[in-house]
Design a protein around this motif. Sequence first.
Motif, PDB file in Angstrom:
ATOM      1  N   GLN A 231       0.833  -1.203   0.000  1.00 31.66           N
ATOM      2  CA  GLN A 231       0.000   0.000   0.000  1.00 31.66           C
ATOM      3  C   GLN A 231       0.868   1.254   0.000  1.00 31.66           C
ATOM      4  O   GLN A 231       1.825   1.361   0.769  1.00 31.66           O
ATOM      5  CB  GLN A 231      -0.926   0.005   1.218  1.00 31.66           C
ATOM      6  N   PHE A 232       0.549   2.192  -0.862  1.00 32.60           N
ATOM      7  CA  PHE A 232       1.301   3.449  -0.945  1.00 32.60           C
ATOM      8  C   PHE A 232       0.359   4.607  -0.650  1.00 32.60           C
ATOM      9  O   PHE A 232      -0.614   4.831  -1.369  1.00 32.60           O
ATOM     10  CB  PHE A 232       1.927   3.611  -2.330  1.00 32.60           C
ATOM     11  N   GLU A 233       0.654   5.344   0.422  1.00 29.41           N
ATOM     12  CA  GLU A 233      -0.091   6.546   0.767  1.00 29.41           C
ATOM     13  C   GLU A 233       0.909   7.684   0.921  1.00 29.41           C
ATOM     14  O   GLU A 233       1.766   7.653   1.809  1.00 29.41           O
ATOM     15  CB  GLU A 233      -0.877   6.331   2.070  1.00 29.41           C
ATOM     16  N   LEU A 234       0.813   8.679   0.046  1.00 37.65           N
ATOM     17  CA  LEU A 234       1.823   9.734  -0.026  1.00 37.65           C
ATOM     18  C   LEU A 234       2.048  10.422   1.303  1.00 37.65           C
ATOM     19  O   LEU A 234       3.192  10.749   1.655  1.00 37.65           O
ATOM     20  CB  LEU A 234       1.414  10.765  -1.092  1.00 37.65           C
ATOM     21  N   ASP A 235       0.997  10.647   2.082  1.00 37.73           N
ATOM     22  CA  ASP A 235       1.143  11.344   3.356  1.00 37.73           C
ATOM     23  C   ASP A 235       2.118  10.633   4.294  1.00 37.73           C
ATOM     24  O   ASP A 235       2.755  11.271   5.140  1.00 37.73           O
ATOM     25  CB  ASP A 235      -0.217  11.478   4.050  1.00 37.73           C
ATOM     26  N   ASN A 236       2.258   9.323   4.160  1.00 32.22           N
ATOM     27  CA  ASN A 236       3.163   8.568   5.033  1.00 32.22           C
ATOM     28  C   ASN A 236       4.633   8.811   4.709  1.00 32.22           C
ATOM     29  O   ASN A 236       5.512   8.405   5.482  1.00 32.22           O
ATOM     30  CB  ASN A 236       2.875   7.072   4.915  1.00 32.22           C
ATOM     31  N   TYR A 237       4.900   9.495   3.580  1.00 34.70           N
ATOM     32  CA  TYR A 237       6.282   9.698   3.138  1.00 34.70           C
ATOM     33  C   TYR A 237       6.689  11.169   3.133  1.00 34.70           C
ATOM     34  O   TYR A 237       7.804  11.491   2.731  1.00 34.70           O
ATOM     35  CB  TYR A 237       6.471   9.104   1.743  1.00 34.70           C
ATOM     36  N   LEU A 238       5.801  12.051   3.569  1.00 33.28           N
ATOM     37  CA  LEU A 238       6.108  13.482   3.641  1.00 33.28           C
ATOM     38  C   LEU A 238       6.487  13.828   5.067  1.00 33.28           C
ATOM     39  O   LEU A 238       5.817  13.415   6.020  1.00 33.28           O
ATOM     40  CB  LEU A 238       4.899  14.313   3.198  1.00 33.28           C
ATOM     41  N   PHE A 239       7.576  14.570   5.237  1.00 30.43           N
ATOM     42  CA  PHE A 239       8.096  14.866   6.572  1.00 30.43           C
ATOM     43  C   PHE A 239       7.686  16.272   7.003  1.00 30.43           C
ATOM     44  O   PHE A 239       8.157  17.268   6.463  1.00 30.43           O
ATOM     45  CB  PHE A 239       9.622  14.743   6.587  1.00 30.43           C
ATOM     46  N   TYR A 241       4.568  17.702   6.860  1.00 26.42           N
ATOM     47  CA  TYR A 241       3.375  18.290   6.238  1.00 26.42           C
ATOM     48  C   TYR A 241       2.619  17.191   5.491  1.00 26.42           C
ATOM     49  O   TYR A 241       3.075  16.042   5.409  1.00 26.42           O
ATOM     50  CB  TYR A 241       3.751  19.435   5.292  1.00 26.42           C
ATOM     51  N   THR A 242       1.437  17.549   4.948  1.00 30.54           N
ATOM     52  CA  THR A 242       0.615  16.582   4.232  1.00 30.54           C
ATOM     53  C   THR A 242       0.496  16.977   2.766  1.00 30.54           C
ATOM     54  O   THR A 242       0.862  18.088   2.369  1.00 30.54           O
ATOM     55  CB  THR A 242      -0.795  16.491   4.852  1.00 30.54           C
ATOM     56  N   LYS A 243      -0.040  16.079   1.946  1.00 33.46           N
ATOM     57  CA  LYS A 243      -0.117  16.300   0.506  1.00 33.46           C
ATOM     58  C   LYS A 243      -1.060  17.429   0.118  1.00 33.46           C
ATOM     59  O   LYS A 243      -0.994  17.938  -1.004  1.00 33.46           O
ATOM     60  CB  LYS A 243      -0.541  15.011  -0.200  1.00 33.46           C
ATOM     61  N   GLU A 244      -1.948  17.860   1.048  1.00 26.55           N
ATOM     62  CA  GLU A 244      -2.855  18.966   0.745  1.00 26.55           C
ATOM     63  C   GLU A 244      -2.096  20.259   0.464  1.00 26.55           C
ATOM     64  O   GLU A 244      -2.624  21.165  -0.191  1.00 26.55           O
ATOM     65  CB  GLU A 244      -3.836  19.188   1.913  1.00 26.55           C
ATOM     66  N   LYS A 245      -0.856  20.362   0.937  1.00 29.72           N
ATOM     67  CA  LYS A 245      -0.044  21.556   0.695  1.00 29.72           C
ATOM     68  C   LYS A 245       0.666  21.507  -0.654  1.00 29.72           C
ATOM     69  O   LYS A 245       1.382  22.440  -1.014  1.00 29.72           O
ATOM     70  CB  LYS A 245       0.988  21.713   1.809  1.00 29.72           C
ATOM     71  N   LEU A 246       0.456  20.430  -1.421  1.00 25.35           N
ATOM     72  CA  LEU A 246       1.106  20.265  -2.717  1.00 25.35           C
ATOM     73  C   LEU A 246       0.082  20.357  -3.837  1.00 25.35           C
ATOM     74  O   LEU A 246      -1.078  20.001  -3.657  1.00 25.35           O
ATOM     75  CB  LEU A 246       1.804  18.901  -2.773  1.00 25.35           C
ATOM     76  N   THR A 247       0.524  20.814  -5.003  1.00 29.26           N
ATOM     77  CA  THR A 247      -0.346  20.807  -6.173  1.00 29.26           C
ATOM     78  C   THR A 247      -0.491  19.370  -6.671  1.00 29.26           C
ATOM     79  O   THR A 247       0.347  18.502  -6.351  1.00 29.26           O
ATOM     80  CB  THR A 247       0.239  21.677  -7.293  1.00 29.26           C
ATOM     81  N   PRO A 248      -1.527  19.065  -7.448  1.00 27.95           N
ATOM     82  CA  PRO A 248      -1.669  17.714  -7.996  1.00 27.95           C
ATOM     83  C   PRO A 248      -0.432  17.259  -8.777  1.00 27.95           C
ATOM     84  O   PRO A 248      -0.037  16.092  -8.695  1.00 27.95           O
ATOM     85  CB  PRO A 248      -2.893  17.828  -8.902  1.00 27.95           C
ATOM     86  N   GLU A 249       0.197  18.172  -9.525  1.00 30.92           N
ATOM     87  CA  GLU A 249       1.394  17.803 -10.279  1.00 30.92           C
ATOM     88  C   GLU A 249       2.551  17.470  -9.337  1.00 30.92           C
ATOM     89  O   GLU A 249       3.293  16.503  -9.563  1.00 30.92           O
ATOM     90  CB  GLU A 249       1.801  18.942 -11.213  1.00 30.92           C
ATOM     91  N   ASN A 253       4.632  13.916  -9.109  1.00 29.06           N
ATOM     92  CA  ASN A 253       6.087  13.846  -9.274  1.00 29.06           C
ATOM     93  C   ASN A 253       6.766  13.243  -8.040  1.00 29.06           C
ATOM     94  O   ASN A 253       7.683  12.415  -8.161  1.00 29.06           O
ATOM     95  CB  ASN A 253       6.656  15.233  -9.555  1.00 29.06           C
ATOM     96  N   ILE A 254       6.327  13.658  -6.858  1.00 26.30           N
ATOM     97  CA  ILE A 254       6.925  13.138  -5.625  1.00 26.30           C
ATOM     98  C   ILE A 254       6.611  11.652  -5.465  1.00 26.30           C
ATOM     99  O   ILE A 254       7.487  10.855  -5.103  1.00 26.30           O
ATOM    100  CB  ILE A 254       6.421  13.943  -4.408  1.00 26.30           C
ATOM    101  N   ALA A 255       5.368  11.280  -5.762  1.00 24.53           N
ATOM    102  CA  ALA A 255       4.992   9.864  -5.669  1.00 24.53           C
ATOM    103  C   ALA A 255       5.832   9.018  -6.616  1.00 24.53           C
ATOM    104  O   ALA A 255       6.264   7.910  -6.269  1.00 24.53           O
ATOM    105  CB  ALA A 255       3.502   9.692  -5.963  1.00 24.53           C
ATOM    106  N   ALA A 256       6.102   9.548  -7.824  1.00 23.33           N
ATOM    107  CA  ALA A 256       6.908   8.816  -8.802  1.00 23.33           C
ATOM    108  C   ALA A 256       8.337   8.634  -8.293  1.00 23.33           C
ATOM    109  O   ALA A 256       8.935   7.559  -8.443  1.00 23.33           O
ATOM    110  CB  ALA A 256       6.903   9.552 -10.140  1.00 23.33           C
ATOM    111  N   GLN A 257       8.908   9.699  -7.687  1.00 21.28           N
ATOM    112  CA  GLN A 257      10.265   9.591  -7.141  1.00 21.28           C
ATOM    113  C   GLN A 257      10.330   8.552  -6.017  1.00 21.28           C
ATOM    114  O   GLN A 257      11.260   7.736  -5.959  1.00 21.28           O
ATOM    115  CB  GLN A 257      10.709  10.947  -6.591  1.00 21.28           C
TER     116      GLN A 257
END
Length: 275
Positions: A231-239, A241-249, A253-257
């Motif tokens: 399972q991949f949830e982007l919020d679990n990999y951001l130090f 802050y949460t993904k709501e502070k990021l644009t969809p693009e 890009n971060i998820a791909a990295q």
Amino acid sequence: MARKPETRRRVKLHGFNNLTKTLSFNMYDICYTKTKEEREAYIEYIDEQYNSERLTGILRTVAEIIGAHVLNVAKQDYVPQGASVTVLISEGPVVEAPAPAEPLDAPAGPLPAAVVISLDKSHITVHTYPEYHPDEGISTFRADIDVSTCGEISPLKALGFLIHSFDTDIMTIDYRVRGFTRDIKGRKLFIDHDISSIQNYIPDEVKAQYDMIDVNVYQEHIFHTKCKLRQFELDNYLFGYTKEKLTPEEQRNIAAQLREEMDEIFYGQNMKRKP
């Protein structure tokens, strides 16, 4: 699906069980740190979470789980980061065993930790390796734990505890039985227990969370299992802050990295990201 380990009748031996059983547990925690300040904060967080004191506690619990007696502990925190612990252990109580060693004097400043626990003819070690990509926002924490025992005690008993002791995205687990012992008739025994896969010793709830690959050399008593979190949830990999502070693009890009980093570690090779 890997079968459950079977019980086996105890074999009468000629003398001491000389088989050496070694479990190597290698784990990775992946994080996205966008700025230099975030990277430094992540490394500081890892060094605090997995300092030599906590690592020593983990290794002492491993010794208790496998039924070993701790004879000596050596630990060290490093500059700028990382830690090591070594524990010397024995299968049974030892008369006049040396008291645990005092921590080594360390220079001033924040330090990572190292711990070594020694056993009589057996040992447990852990080393930590926080690091980050020089250009991109990937930070990685790696911990290597080795549990090596002689006699009847088995390091596999502690595998479930080790998995639960770390926040793990990738696991690489190796188990090997070396040497031989003899029964009362002098016949060599090159392994004293049944095993078809390391997965036999991983709790079912953990196996449900990971994709796993086995590479086993049965005739050499070598077993290898690699695990990657499903399972991949982007919020679990951001130090911080949460993904709501990021644009969809930015999220894509971060998820791909992050996914590429995990795949490269899991498959053991660099991959060229698609444009």
